[in-house]
Write a protein that holds these residues in place. Structure first.
Motif, PDB file in Angstrom:
ATOM      1  N   ASN A  21       0.798  -1.228   0.000  1.00 48.88           N
ATOM      2  CA  ASN A  21       0.000   0.000   0.000  1.00 48.88           C
ATOM      3  C   ASN A  21       0.830   1.277   0.000  1.00 48.88           C
ATOM      4  O   ASN A  21       0.279   2.359   0.127  1.00 48.88           O
ATOM      5  CB  ASN A  21      -0.903   0.028   1.231  1.00 48.88           C
ATOM      6  N   CYS A  61      -5.876   2.935  -5.779  1.00 47.56           N
ATOM      7  CA  CYS A  61      -5.938   3.547  -4.454  1.00 47.56           C
ATOM      8  C   CYS A  61      -7.347   3.424  -3.880  1.00 47.56           C
ATOM      9  O   CYS A  61      -8.286   3.034  -4.573  1.00 47.56           O
ATOM     10  CB  CYS A  61      -5.536   5.018  -4.538  1.00 47.56           C
ATOM     11  N   ASN A  62      -7.466   3.733  -2.611  1.00 48.80           N
ATOM     12  CA  ASN A  62      -8.750   3.593  -1.920  1.00 48.80           C
ATOM     13  C   ASN A  62      -9.250   4.981  -1.521  1.00 48.80           C
ATOM     14  O   ASN A  62      -8.604   5.692  -0.764  1.00 48.80           O
ATOM     15  CB  ASN A  62      -8.531   2.692  -0.701  1.00 48.80           C
ATOM     16  N   ARG A  63     -10.430   5.318  -2.044  1.00 51.00           N
ATOM     17  CA  ARG A  63     -10.935   6.682  -1.884  1.00 51.00           C
ATOM     18  C   ARG A  63     -11.365   6.987  -0.448  1.00 51.00           C
ATOM     19  O   ARG A  63     -11.304   8.119   0.000  1.00 51.00           O
ATOM     20  CB  ARG A  63     -12.117   6.892  -2.824  1.00 51.00           C
ATOM     21  N   SER A 108     -10.325   5.285   2.443  1.00 50.78           N
ATOM     22  CA  SER A 108      -9.417   4.996   3.557  1.00 50.78           C
ATOM     23  C   SER A 108      -8.593   6.241   3.912  1.00 50.78           C
ATOM     24  O   SER A 108      -8.534   7.208   3.155  1.00 50.78           O
ATOM     25  CB  SER A 108      -8.512   3.819   3.194  1.00 50.78           C
ATOM     26  N   GLU A 115      -2.730   3.847   1.597  1.00 54.10           N
ATOM     27  CA  GLU A 115      -3.321   3.444   0.313  1.00 54.10           C
ATOM     28  C   GLU A 115      -4.430   4.387  -0.133  1.00 54.10           C
ATOM     29  O   GLU A 115      -5.032   4.187  -1.175  1.00 54.10           O
ATOM     30  CB  GLU A 115      -3.834   1.997   0.401  1.00 54.10           C
ATOM     31  N   SER A 116      -4.701   5.419   0.680  1.00 54.85           N
ATOM     32  CA  SER A 116      -5.743   6.366   0.300  1.00 54.85           C
ATOM     33  C   SER A 116      -5.338   7.105  -0.968  1.00 54.85           C
ATOM     34  O   SER A 116      -4.148   7.305  -1.220  1.00 54.85           O
ATOM     35  CB  SER A 116      -5.949   7.380   1.427  1.00 54.85           C
ATOM     36  N   CYS A 117      -6.334   7.503  -1.750  1.00 54.84           N
ATOM     37  CA  CYS A 117      -6.014   8.185  -3.011  1.00 54.84           C
ATOM     38  C   CYS A 117      -5.228   9.472  -2.744  1.00 54.84           C
ATOM     39  O   CYS A 117      -4.331   9.814  -3.497  1.00 54.84           O
ATOM     40  CB  CYS A 117      -7.282   8.453  -3.794  1.00 54.84           C
TER      41      CYS A 117
END
Ligand SMILES: *[C@@H]1O[C@H](CO)[C@@H](O)[C@H](O)[C@H]1NC(C)=O
Ligand SMILES: *[C@@H]1O[C@H](CO)[C@@H](O)[C@H](O)[C@H]1NC(C)=O
Ligand SMILES: *[C@@H]1O[C@H](CO)[C@@H](O)[C@H](O)[C@H]1NC(C)=O
Ligand SMILES: *[C@@H]1O[C@H](CO)[C@@H](O)[C@H](O)[C@H]1NC(C)=O
Length: 363
Positions: free
Chosen positions: A96, A308-310, A312, A316-318
C-alpha cells in the motif's frame, strides 16, 4: 564480463575506444554489483544451477558465498528460499505504500534503490537476512539439511510449571549462524570503517535478532479427551508475516545515522546521541527520495496507475498514494460465486452475481 577477456586483442583506434568503454562499463557493473547481489538468488530460478561446476555462473556472489555453493549446495537452495521469502514479505508489507518493493527478474533485483542507504534499503537488508534464518531453520527441523536437525537439547526436561520439553524445537541457532556467515560475507570482506558497510551489517543483525526475539513456546496437550494431564512444549519459529510486521515497525522508527562515524554507528539526532543503538532499530544514512514521480534512472516507478482507496485514510488512500495528483475512476464489472447451497450429497450449487465496483487509479 566477457569484455574483460577481449581487451587483450590488439585493436584499431576506434575499436580501442569501444573496448575501453566496455571495460569501464564492466568495472562500473562490478562496483555496483558488489552491493548485496546475493539477493538475486531470491528471484532466480536455480533449477540446475546449484552445482559445483555451475556456481561461478551465479552473478555477484563473493568468495565465501561461492564456497557455500560448492560445498553445500542444499544450503544454498535454502538461502535462496530465504531470500525469496524476504522479497515476498517486503512486497506484502509495502503493497500500500508509494514505494512497493518492486523487483526485477535480473541481478539488479531492487534496482538503484539499494545503492542509496535509505530506510527502504535498511528494510530490504533486514527482511532478507531474517528470511535466510527462517528458511534455514525450517529446513533443519524437517530434516532437509545434513548439517543440522531439531534442537533437542532440552528434550525430556520438566519445567517448574509442570510441563515437559518435547517434540522438535526449531534450531534457530543454526539459522542465525548461516545467515551471519552468508549474508554478512559481502560486507565483511570490504572496508569495515565505511558507514554504509556498518549500516548493512547492523540491519542484517536486526533481521536476525527479530527472528530470535519472536521465537515462542508452543505446547500440545495429552491426556484423556484433551484433559491436558500432560503438556509437552517446544520452541517454535514465528510465522514469517510476524517478522515482517515487526520489521515494518522498525522501519517506521528507523534511526538516521551521522555519516562521519568511524567504525561505530552514531545517531544523527544530537539530543539522543548518548542512547546506544539497539538491534531492534533499523538504521539508515540518507533520507528517502520522493517516490511519487517516475524516475527510471533512480529506479523509482512513481505511483501513476496504482490502485488507491478513496475512503481509507491510510497510505493506500487516493490522497496519499497519488501524491495530490488526483485519480481516475473506472467502473469494473465484478463477477463472483454467491448464494451457494449445499446439496445432500455432495455438491455445492452457486449463482453468479455481478456487481459493479469503482476502481480508482492514480493520475
Ligand atoms: C508496484 O507498483 C507498480 C506500479 O507503480 C506495479 O506495476 C507493480 O506490480 C507493483 N508491485 C508489487 C510488488 O505490488
Ligand atoms: C533488469 O530488468 C529490467 C526490467 O525487467 C530492465 O529495465 C533493466 O535494464 C535490467 N537490467 C539489467 C542490468 O539487465
Ligand atoms: C524440504 O525439501 C523438499 C524437497 O527438496 C522441499 O519440497 C521442501 O519445501 C523442503 N522443506 C523445507 C521446510 O525446506
Ligand atoms: C477502502 O478503505 C475502507 C476503509 O479503510 C475499507 O473499509 C475498504 O474495504 C477499502 N476498500 C478496498 C477496495 O480495499
Amino acid at each position: 564480463m566477457a569484455a574483460a577477456k577481449t581487451h587483450k586483442v590488439t585493436a584499431r583506434p576506434r575499436e580501442k575506444w569501444i573496448l575501453l568503454l566496455l571495460w569501464i562499463h564492466w568495472i562500473f557493473l562490478l562496483r555496483c554489483g558488489t552491493q548485496a547481489s546475493w539477493m538475486y538468488l531470491g528471484v532466480a530460478s536455480l533449477a540446475g544451477s546449484v552445482r559445483d561446476d555451475k556456481c561461478n555462473e551465479l552473478p555477484g556472489l563473493v568468495q565465501e558465498q561461492l564456497q557455500v555453493c560448492r560445498e553445500n549446495p542444499e544450503s544454498l537452495l535454502c538461502i535462496s528460499e530465504g531470500a525469496r521469502r524476504g522479497i515476498l514479505e517486503c512486497q506484502s508489507q509495502f503493497k500500500n505504500e508509494r514505494w512497493n518493493c518492486t523487483t526485477q527478474r535480473n541481478h539488479t533485483v531492487f534496482g538503484p534503490i539499494l545503492r542509496k542507504g535509505t530506510r527502504e534499503t535498511a528494510f530490504i537488508y533486514a527482511v532478507l537476512s531474517a528470511g535466510v534464518v527462517h528458511a534455514v531453520t525450517q529446513a533443519c527441523s524437517v530434516g532437509n539439511l545434513t548439517d543440522c536437525s531439531c534442537d533437542m537439547s532440552r528434550y525430556g526436561e520438566s519445567d517448574v510449571e509442570g510441563w515437559k520439553w518435547g517434540g522438535c524445537s526449531d534450531n534457530v541457532d543454526y539459522g542465525l549462524y548461516v545467515s551471519k556467515q552468508f549474508v554478512d560475507a559481502p560486507e565483511v570482506s570490504t572496508d569495515l570503517s565505511d558507514s554504509r558497510v556498518l549500516m548493512n551489517l547492523h540491519n542484517n543483525e536486526v533481521g536476525r535478532e527479530t527472528v530470535k526475539h519472536l521465537m515462542s513456546r508452543r505446547c500440545r496437550c495429552h491426556g484423556v479427551s484433551g484433559s491436558c494431564a500432560v503438556k509437552t512444549c517446544w520452541r517454535g519459529l514465528p510465522p514469517f508475516q510476524d517478522i515482517g510486521r515487526a520489521l515494518k515497525q522498525s522501519y517506521e522508527r528507523s534511526v538516521r545515522l551521522a555519516v562521519r562515524s568511524k567504525r561505530r554507528l552514531r545517531r544523527k539526532d544530537r539530543r539522543r546521541r548518548r542512547e546506544p543503538i539497539s538491534y531492534s532499530e533499523l538504521v539508515h544514512l540518507r533520507r528517502s527520495p520522493n517516490y511519487c514521480r517516475n524516475r527510471p534512472s533512480k529506479g523509482i516507478l512513481g505511483t501513476r496507475g496504482r490502485v488507491c482507496n478513496r475512503t481509507s485514510t491510510g497510505p493506500e488512500s487516493c490522497d496519499l498514494l497519488c501524491c495530490g495528483r488526483g485519480y481516475n475512476t473506472q467502473v469494473v464489472r465484478h463477477v463472483e460465486r454467491c448464494h451457494c447451497k449445499f446439496h445432500w450429497c455432495c455438491y455445492v450449487e452457486c449463482k453468479r452475481c455481478e456487481t459493479m465496483v469503482d476502481v480508482h487509479t492514480c493520475k
